[in-house]
Scaffold this motif. Sequence first.
Motif, mmCIF file in Angstrom:
data_model
loop_
_atom_site.group_PDB
_atom_site.id
_atom_site.type_symbol
_atom_site.label_atom_id
_atom_site.label_comp_id
_atom_site.label_asym_id
_atom_site.label_seq_id
_atom_site.Cartn_x
_atom_site.Cartn_y
_atom_site.Cartn_z
ATOM 1 N N MET A 110 0.304 4.264 -0.524
ATOM 2 C CA MET A 110 -0.244 5.476 0.228
ATOM 3 C C MET A 110 0.073 5.329 1.827
ATOM 4 N N ARG A 111 -0.098 4.218 2.202
ATOM 5 C CA ARG A 111 0.132 3.810 3.568
ATOM 6 C C ARG A 111 1.680 4.039 4.063
ATOM 7 N N TYR A 112 2.445 3.648 3.128
ATOM 8 C CA TYR A 112 3.813 3.687 3.141
ATOM 9 C C TYR A 112 4.176 5.100 3.550
ATOM 10 N N ASP A 150 2.452 7.622 4.090
ATOM 11 C CA ASP A 150 1.841 8.529 5.158
ATOM 12 C C ASP A 150 2.494 8.108 6.545
ATOM 13 N N ASN A 185 0.742 -1.269 0.117
ATOM 14 C CA ASN A 185 -0.022 -0.035 0.129
ATOM 15 C C ASN A 185 0.837 1.331 -0.079
#
Lengths: 111, 309
Positions: free
Chosen positions: B65-67, B69, B63
Motif C-alpha cells: 500500500m505504501r509503495y 501510495d 508494504n
Amino acid sequence: MIKKEPLTESYFYILLCLYNEPCHGYGIMQETSRLSKGGVIIGSGTMYGATSNMIKKGWIEETASAGGKFERKRMYRLTDTGRQVLLNEIERLRLIIDNIDEIIGGSGDEK
Amino acid sequence: MKNKKFSFRMYTAWDYEREIEDLDKESTKGWQMIKGGCFHSVFEKDNGIRYRYQLDYNADIDNRMRYIDTFREQGWEYINSTFNGWHYFRKIFNPELSEEEYQIYTDATSLPEIRSRWIRLAKILIILMGIFAVISTVMFIMYPEITRIPTIINYVFMICMMAYGVRKMRRPDKNYQSIHGTTYLVLIIIVLLTCSMLTLKLNSMRPHIDMSLSNDKNVTLENYDLMPDAKFNVKYHDNYYFDIDISCTDVINFILLDEWGKNVYSKSCKGNKLNLDNERLWLTKGNYRVKIQTGSLKTGSYNVNWSVD
C-alpha cells in the motif's frame, strides 16, 4: 555504531524536511524542490527506495496524521536516531563550507 | 465498450526502457495499455488522452500500500504487477511539465537500483544452474553416456544466456543493439525443448532389460543355458551399464555375445556370490545375447538377476 558516510542529496533533503514536523511524501518532494530551487527532484521510485531504507535503518517512521478515516494521510516522522544522523551530516556540511571560506574566501556569494 | 487489442511482444528485463518507449508511442497513437505482463499486454483505444508510462522492478516490497501510495501521490496511476516483480504505472501527459515529472528514479545513486536488484536475482539463478551443470558433468564423468550430453549443453546454454542478460543489465544499451526480447525467449524455449526431447528419445532407445531366475532346489543341469530368451538390441554406440547379481552353489557363467557369436564379456560365479554394479561396457549397434550358462559339474541352487540400461 552509526558509520559516518555522506548522505545523498535525496536522503539529506528528506531528513531535513522532517526536522520540524512530520510530513507526507508529496510534501517532502515539493519542499525539497523549493529549497533546492528545482535542483533536487525526488521521483517516486527514489522516494520509495529511500523511505524504505531509512525506515529499516530506524531513521524515520510512518505515522498517520490526525483526521477522520478519509482524511488520514500517510506521513513520515524523524526518529531520534534520524535526527542525530541529520545533525551529524549538517556538521559535516558546515565544516565543508568553512573549508571553502578558508581556501577560496567568501561563502561563494561572489559573482 | 472501448476497442481492445492484445500484444504478445516480449521484452527482456534489460530492455525495460525500450518497453516504456513503445508504450508511450502506442499511447500517442491512441492505444492505452491497461494491463501489462511478461508475455502479453492489453491495450484499450482512447484517442482523447495521452499517457506516459513507467516500469519499476521491485520483487520484495514490504508494504504494498505504501509503495502504491508513494507513486500515486505524485500523479502515477498504478496499473498492475507481473508475477515476477515488475510494476506498471502511468501518468497523464501534460506538455507543460518538464521531463523529470515522468521519471521515477531521479537520483544517480538510486537509478541503478532497478538494475542491481534484477542482477542479484539473476546471479542466484546462475549459481543454481551452475550447480546443476556441475552435477551433470560429474555424473557424465562417472557414468559416461551420450544420453547425458544434451542436459549439460542445456545448462551451459542457459548460463550463457543469463550471463548475457546480466552484462546487458550492467551496461545500458542506448542503441538497443541487444537481442530482441521475443528472439531471446524463443531461443531459450527451443534449446530447452530440444535438449529435453533428445534426452528422452536417447533414453527410450536404450535397452532397459531386467531379468531374474532362481531355483532353490538342487538340480543337475550340465552346460545348460538358463535364460534362452535373454537378448537385447543396442540402437546406438555408447556405454551401457550392467548390474549382475548371481549367487550359486556351483559354477554359473555370465556370457555376453554379439550377433556373430563373439564373446564380448564374461564373468563367472564359482560357488559363492557374484555382484557387479554399474559395470561399464562399450557396445556397438547390434543385437546381443546373454548366456547364463551352468558349468560342467552338478548344479545346486542358484539365484540370477541381471539388468542393463
